[in-house]
Design a protein around this motif. Structure first.
Motif, PDB file in Angstrom:
ATOM      1  N   LEU A  40       0.201   2.063   8.586  1.00 22.83           N
ATOM      2  CA  LEU A  40       0.650   2.976   7.534  1.00 22.83           C
ATOM      3  C   LEU A  40      -0.087   4.286   7.773  1.00 22.83           C
ATOM      4  O   LEU A  40      -1.315   4.305   7.834  1.00 22.83           O
ATOM      5  CB  LEU A  40       0.295   2.412   6.155  1.00 22.83           C
ATOM      6  N   VAL A  77       3.355   8.929   2.954  1.00 26.63           N
ATOM      7  CA  VAL A  77       2.957   7.887   3.893  1.00 26.63           C
ATOM      8  C   VAL A  77       4.195   7.382   4.629  1.00 26.63           C
ATOM      9  O   VAL A  77       5.305   7.397   4.100  1.00 26.63           O
ATOM     10  CB  VAL A  77       2.245   6.705   3.205  1.00 26.63           C
ATOM     11  N   SER A 104      -6.769   1.147   0.329  1.00 24.23           N
ATOM     12  CA  SER A 104      -6.634  -0.159   0.976  1.00 24.23           C
ATOM     13  C   SER A 104      -7.800  -1.074   0.579  1.00 24.23           C
ATOM     14  O   SER A 104      -7.618  -2.269   0.318  1.00 24.23           O
ATOM     15  CB  SER A 104      -6.592   0.037   2.497  1.00 24.23           C
ATOM     16  N   THR A 108       0.648   3.958  -2.935  1.00 18.38           N
ATOM     17  CA  THR A 108       0.308   5.354  -2.650  1.00 18.38           C
ATOM     18  C   THR A 108       1.142   6.301  -3.495  1.00 18.38           C
ATOM     19  O   THR A 108       0.647   7.306  -3.996  1.00 18.38           O
ATOM     20  CB  THR A 108       0.560   5.655  -1.154  1.00 18.38           C
ATOM     21  N   LEU A 137       0.838  -1.203   0.000  1.00 17.67           N
ATOM     22  CA  LEU A 137       0.000   0.000   0.000  1.00 17.67           C
ATOM     23  C   LEU A 137       0.875   1.256   0.000  1.00 17.67           C
ATOM     24  O   LEU A 137       0.563   2.248  -0.675  1.00 17.67           O
ATOM     25  CB  LEU A 137      -0.904  -0.020   1.235  1.00 17.67           C
ATOM     26  N   ALA A 138       1.983   1.194   0.740  1.00 16.88           N
ATOM     27  CA  ALA A 138       2.911   2.342   0.765  1.00 16.88           C
ATOM     28  C   ALA A 138       3.461   2.607  -0.632  1.00 16.88           C
ATOM     29  O   ALA A 138       3.532   3.756  -1.079  1.00 16.88           O
ATOM     30  CB  ALA A 138       4.056   2.070   1.745  1.00 16.88           C
ATOM     31  N   ASP A 140      -4.477  10.206   8.533  1.00 20.57           N
ATOM     32  CA  ASP A 140      -5.214   8.989   8.201  1.00 20.57           C
ATOM     33  C   ASP A 140      -4.280   7.816   8.419  1.00 20.57           C
ATOM     34  O   ASP A 140      -3.052   7.974   8.366  1.00 20.57           O
ATOM     35  CB  ASP A 140      -5.660   9.048   6.729  1.00 20.57           C
ATOM     36  N   ALA A 141      -4.829   6.659   8.678  1.00 18.38           N
ATOM     37  CA  ALA A 141      -3.978   5.501   8.908  1.00 18.38           C
ATOM     38  C   ALA A 141      -4.721   4.223   8.556  1.00 18.38           C
ATOM     39  O   ALA A 141      -5.958   4.160   8.609  1.00 18.38           O
ATOM     40  CB  ALA A 141      -3.549   5.460  10.368  1.00 18.38           C
ATOM     41  N   VAL A 142      -3.939   3.221   8.161  1.00 17.61           N
ATOM     42  CA  VAL A 142      -4.480   1.869   7.970  1.00 17.61           C
ATOM     43  C   VAL A 142      -3.651   0.938   8.831  1.00 17.61           C
ATOM     44  O   VAL A 142      -2.414   0.977   8.784  1.00 17.61           O
ATOM     45  CB  VAL A 142      -4.368   1.422   6.495  1.00 17.61           C
ATOM     46  N   GLY A 187       0.521  14.661   5.419  1.00 19.65           N
ATOM     47  CA  GLY A 187       0.574  15.509   4.226  1.00 19.65           C
ATOM     48  C   GLY A 187       0.318  14.645   3.014  1.00 19.65           C
ATOM     49  O   GLY A 187      -0.687  13.942   2.936  1.00 19.65           O
ATOM     50  N   MET A 244      -4.378  10.834  -3.961  1.00 23.18           N
ATOM     51  CA  MET A 244      -4.839   9.834  -2.994  1.00 23.18           C
ATOM     52  C   MET A 244      -5.487  10.509  -1.785  1.00 23.18           C
ATOM     53  O   MET A 244      -6.524  10.062  -1.286  1.00 23.18           O
ATOM     54  CB  MET A 244      -3.657   8.959  -2.560  1.00 23.18           C
ATOM     55  N   ALA A 245      -4.891  11.617  -1.334  1.00 22.47           N
ATOM     56  CA  ALA A 245      -5.389  12.266  -0.112  1.00 22.47           C
ATOM     57  C   ALA A 245      -6.765  12.899  -0.315  1.00 22.47           C
ATOM     58  O   ALA A 245      -7.416  13.281   0.658  1.00 22.47           O
ATOM     59  CB  ALA A 245      -4.391  13.314   0.371  1.00 22.47           C
ATOM     60  N   ARG A 258     -12.040   8.286   1.751  1.00 17.74           N
ATOM     61  CA  ARG A 258     -11.484   7.677   2.962  1.00 17.74           C
ATOM     62  C   ARG A 258      -9.970   7.534   2.843  1.00 17.74           C
ATOM     63  O   ARG A 258      -9.367   6.678   3.474  1.00 17.74           O
ATOM     64  CB  ARG A 258     -12.168   6.345   3.221  1.00 17.74           C
ATOM     65  N   LYS A 259      -9.392   8.373   2.003  1.00 19.10           N
ATOM     66  CA  LYS A 259      -7.935   8.459   1.860  1.00 19.10           C
ATOM     67  C   LYS A 259      -7.281   7.084   1.748  1.00 19.10           C
ATOM     68  O   LYS A 259      -7.613   6.309   0.862  1.00 19.10           O
ATOM     69  CB  LYS A 259      -7.365   9.280   3.023  1.00 19.10           C
ATOM     70  N   LEU A 260      -6.335   6.818   2.653  1.00 16.00           N
ATOM     71  CA  LEU A 260      -5.608   5.549   2.595  1.00 16.00           C
ATOM     72  C   LEU A 260      -6.542   4.350   2.631  1.00 16.00           C
ATOM     73  O   LEU A 260      -6.289   3.321   1.987  1.00 16.00           O
ATOM     74  CB  LEU A 260      -4.653   5.439   3.788  1.00 16.00           C
ATOM     75  N   ASN A 261      -7.632   4.494   3.385  1.00 14.84           N
ATOM     76  CA  ASN A 261      -8.545   3.351   3.514  1.00 14.84           C
ATOM     77  C   ASN A 261      -9.269   3.055   2.205  1.00 14.84           C
ATOM     78  O   ASN A 261      -9.593   1.905   1.913  1.00 14.84           O
ATOM     79  CB  ASN A 261      -9.543   3.594   4.650  1.00 14.84           C
ATOM     80  N   LEU A 314      -0.735   8.508   6.977  1.00 18.44           N
ATOM     81  CA  LEU A 314      -0.644   9.556   5.968  1.00 18.44           C
ATOM     82  C   LEU A 314      -0.294  10.866   6.659  1.00 18.44           C
ATOM     83  O   LEU A 314      -0.977  11.297   7.593  1.00 18.44           O
ATOM     84  CB  LEU A 314      -1.992   9.679   5.249  1.00 18.44           C
ATOM     85  N   ARG A 353      -2.751  -3.012  10.046  1.00 13.93           N
ATOM     86  CA  ARG A 353      -2.854  -4.418   9.613  1.00 13.93           C
ATOM     87  C   ARG A 353      -1.761  -5.210  10.331  1.00 13.93           C
ATOM     88  O   ARG A 353      -0.594  -4.825  10.299  1.00 13.93           O
ATOM     89  CB  ARG A 353      -2.696  -4.487   8.100  1.00 13.93           C
TER      90      ARG A 353
END
Lengths: 462, 96
Positions: B30, B37, A431, A414, A410-411, B21-23, B34, A420-421, A425-428, B32, B25
C-alpha cells in the motif's frame, strides 16, 4: 467557570416497551420540573423499557399527548432497561403494579427505590411533612410502605392506541408530574442554569486541545447557557495559555454580525445554527491541533466498563451517531465522530450528538450525551478493536462480522483518518494501530439495534 | 464517470518510484501518493521495488518475467508497459 460536578437526583421511569407511557411520563415530568425552575443538573429524569427495542421510535399517540400537555417529544428513542441504569438511579417509577413487580423481580436490590406513580402520590400525601433531603426520600417512603401497605388510588390504564385510555393516561401523568414537581422543587437547591447564565464563556476539551469559547452578541448569554448544557461532558474548569480562543457571536443587526465575522468570530443569526456549526468548528480545531501527534479516525467510540474501546469507523452521515446513541445507552459513550488515539490510549471526546427532531422540520439539533442519558466511560481508555462499518438496507438481517485483509483494510481506514500523512511514520503509524488491535473487522448490518447483541463478542467477552 | 485508461509506456521509457511512504504485507504493498493511497498487486509491488533506481520498462519486464513467469496469454512486455503506464498515472512511478 468551573464545570458543575455535583450529581443530580436521578429518576428512571420504566414501562414495558418504552414507546408510550414511560416516554410520556418522562417528558411531562421534565416539563413540570422545568416549569418549577428545576434543571437537569438537579433532578435528571430518564426512562427505559423492560422489554424495549433499543432505538424504537415514540408512539405517535404518546408524542401527541406530550405536545398537548405542553411537553417536548423531540429526540426520543427507546432503550432497554439494564442493570447499570438501575444501579445509577435514585428512584424508579412505573405506571402499574405489574411493571413494578416485574422490575423488582429482575432487580431485587431496587425494591426499596421502586414505586408506581400512583403509589408515590399516595405515599407523599400520607406523609404530612417530609423535611428530608430528596435523596433520602425513596428509603423513607419505602419504609412507610412497609409499615402500612398502601392501596394507590390509581394505576395507569392499558396503552392501546388513541382514545379514552390514552387520554386518561395523559391526564393522570399530567397531574402526578405536577404534584411531584411541586414537592421536589422546594427541596433542591437553586438552579444553576435557569435564571442567570453561568458565564458568557466556557472552556472545552477537544481530545486534548483546550478551546476557550467566548459567546458574544445580543444573545451571547443565551448561547453560553445552551453551550454549557449541550457540551456538558467536554467542559473543563481550567483555561490555559495554550487554549485556542474561539468567539461565537449570535444575534443582533446584520452590521454587528458582519463586524464579528470580520474580526474572525463565528457569527450566526440564531442559537440553533450557532450550536450546529460550532460543533463542526470545535472538532476541526481539535483535529488541526492534533495533526502529527494523534491518530484521528472518523469513528464512533464505545467503551466497556473496563475501559476497552471499540472504534466504529465510517464516513460522515452513515450512521455513526445513531449507533453511538443506541450502544451508548448500555456502554460508555466516548465520541460519535472523531476518535483520537495516542499509542493505544483513547482520548475521549463526548461531544453533543446531532439528532433529527420532529418539531424542527427534521433539522438536526445538538443533544448533550447527558440529556440522552448515555453511559459515562470510566478510567483510562484503551483502543482494543477497530470495526469498519458497512450499513446498508440489503445487509443480512443478522449482522455479519468478517476479518479484512490488512492492506485492504488499511486503504479504507486511511480514507477515514484525518491528517494521516502528518503522522510521524505516516502509513506505518496507522498500520501499527491496526496491528495493535489485532487487525480490522468489517461489520455489515441494517439497524443499529442489531449491533447491540454483538457487543460482548466485539469486546472479547465471549 | 469512468476514469480514462492511461496510455501504455514505451518499452524504452525510463521510470522511477516516487511514492512517499509504503506498507508491505504478504507480497502486496500500500503506497502513499500525496494524500491518496494506492493498493498494489504482487506484480506491481515487485515492479515498484525494482524501480527504486531509474530503470527502463523492458528491463523491468525482464525482471518480472523471471520472477513471476510470463502471463498465460499476451505479450509480457506489452502487459508491463500497460502496468507502468497505470502506475505513472496514479503517481506511484514518475517517467524520466
Amino acid at each position: 467557570m468551573p464545570a458543575r460536578l455535583r450529581s443530580a437526583f436521578r429518576i428512571l421511569i420504566v414501562d414495558t416497551e418504552h414507546t408510550g407511557r414511560a416516554a410520556l411520563a418522562e417528558r411531562l415530568l421534565r416539563r413540570s420540573l422545568a416549569a418549577h425552575g428545576v434543571d437537569a443538573f438537579q433532578i435528571r429524569v430518564t426512562s427505559a423499557g423492560l422489554d424495549a427495542i433499543d432505538g424504537a421510535r415514540i408512539d405517535p399517540v404518546a408524542a401527541e399527548l406530550i405536545t398537548r400537555h405542553g411537553g417536548n417529544a423531540d429526540g426520543f428513542a427507546a432503550r432497554s432497561l439494564s442493570a447499570p441504569m438501575v444501579a445509577a438511579t435514585d428512584m424508579l417509577l412505573t405506571g402499574t403494579e405489574a411493571e413494578r413487580d416485574a422490575l423488582v423481580r429482575r432487580y431485587p436490590r431496587a425494591a426499596r427505590r421502586t414505586f408506581t406513580m400512583g403509589e408515590l402520590q399516595h405515599l407523599y400525601r400520607a406523609v404530612v411533612e417530609l423535611s428530608a433531603p430528596l435523596r433520602e426520600h425513596p428509603l423513607i417512603l419505602a419504609n412507610r410502605r412497609g409499615r402500612t401497605p398502601v392501596s394507590p388510588d390509581w394505576e395507569l390504564p392499558a396503552w392501546d392506541g388513541p382514545g379514552a385510555h390514552a387520554d386518561a393516561v395523559g391526564r393522570l401523568l399530567d397531574e402526578s408530574c405536577e404534584d411531584a414537581a411541586e414537592i421536589w422543587s422546594a427541596l433542591v437547591g437553586p438552579s444553576g442554569s435557569a435564571a442567570t447564565p453561568p458565564s458568557s464563556g466556557l472552556t472545552l476539551d477537544v481530545f486534548g486541545t483546550r478551546l476557550a469559547v467566548a459567546c458574544t452578541g445580543e444573545r451571547g448569554d443565551d448561547l453560553a447557557r445552551e453551550m454549557h448544557r449541550v457540551w456538558s461532558r467536554c467542559l473543563v474548569s481550567e483555561d490555559s495559555e495554550e487554549s485556542v480562543p474561539v468567539e461565537v457571536h449570535v444575534g443582533g443587526e446584520p452590521e454587528a454580525v458582519a463586524a464579528a465575522r470580520a474580526r474572525g468570530a463565528l457569527a450566526f443569526p440564531d442559537i440553533l445554527q450557532a450550536l450546529h456549526h460550532f460543533s463542526a468548528a470545535a472538532t476541526v480545531r481539535g483535529i488541526d491541533r492534533g495533526a502529527g501527534s494523534l491518530v484521528m479516525l472518523h469513528a464512533a467510540g464505545i467503551a466497556s466498563r473496563d475501559g476497552d474501546v471499540i472504534g466504529f469507523v465510517a464516513p460522515s452521515g452513515t450512521g455513526k451517531t445513531t449507533l453511538a446513541r443506541v450502544l451508548g445507552a448500555h456502554y460508555g459513550y466516548v465520541t460519535d465522530e472523531t476518535l483520537a488515539v495516542s499509542g493505544d490510549r483513547v482520548i475521549p471526546y463526548p461531544k453533543p450528538l446531532s439528532v433529527i427532531t420532529e418539531s424542527h422540520q427534521g433539522i438536526k439539533l445538538q443533544w448533550s450525551p447527558d440529556s440522552l442519558d448515555l453511559a459515562r466511560p470510566t478510567g483510562d481508555l484503551r483502543l482494543t478493536r477497530l470495526v469498519l462499518l458497512d450499513r446498508r438496507p440489503d445487509a443480512p438481517t443478522t449482522p455479519v462480522l468478517e476479518d479484512v485483509p490488512h492492506l485492504r483494510g488499511l486503504a479504507e481506514l486511511t480514507e477515514q483518518t484525518s491528517y494521516m500523512a502528518r503522522l510521524p511514520r505516516k502509513l506505518n503509524s496507522l498500520s501499527d494501530t491496526v496491528d495493535h488491535v489485532g487487525g480490522l473487522t468489517r461489520l455489515s448490518y441494517r439497524e443499529a439495534v442489531d449491533v447491540l447483541p454483538l457487543m460482548p463478542e466485539l469486546l472479547g467477552e465471549r | 464517470m469512468t476514469e480514462p485508461t492511461p496510455a501504455p509506456l514505451a518499452e524504452d521509457a525510463v521510470v522511477v518510484a516516487v511514492h512517499e511512504d509504503a506498507v508491505e504485507r504478504d507480497g502486496e504493498m500500500l503506497v502513499l501518493v500525496g494524500s491518496e493511497v494506492v493498493l498494489l498487486s504482487a506484480v506491481a509491488t515487485a515492479l515498484v521495488g525494482h524501480a527504486h533506481e531509474p530503470a527502463d520498462v523492458s528491463t523491468l519486464a525482464t525482471l518480472l518475467v523471471e520472477e513471476f513467469g510470463a502471463p498465460p496469454s499476451g505479450d509480457p512486455f506489452a502487459a508491463v508497459c500497460t502496468l507502468a503506464g497505470e502506475l505513472v498515472a496514479r503517481g506511484v512511478l514518475e517517467q524520466r
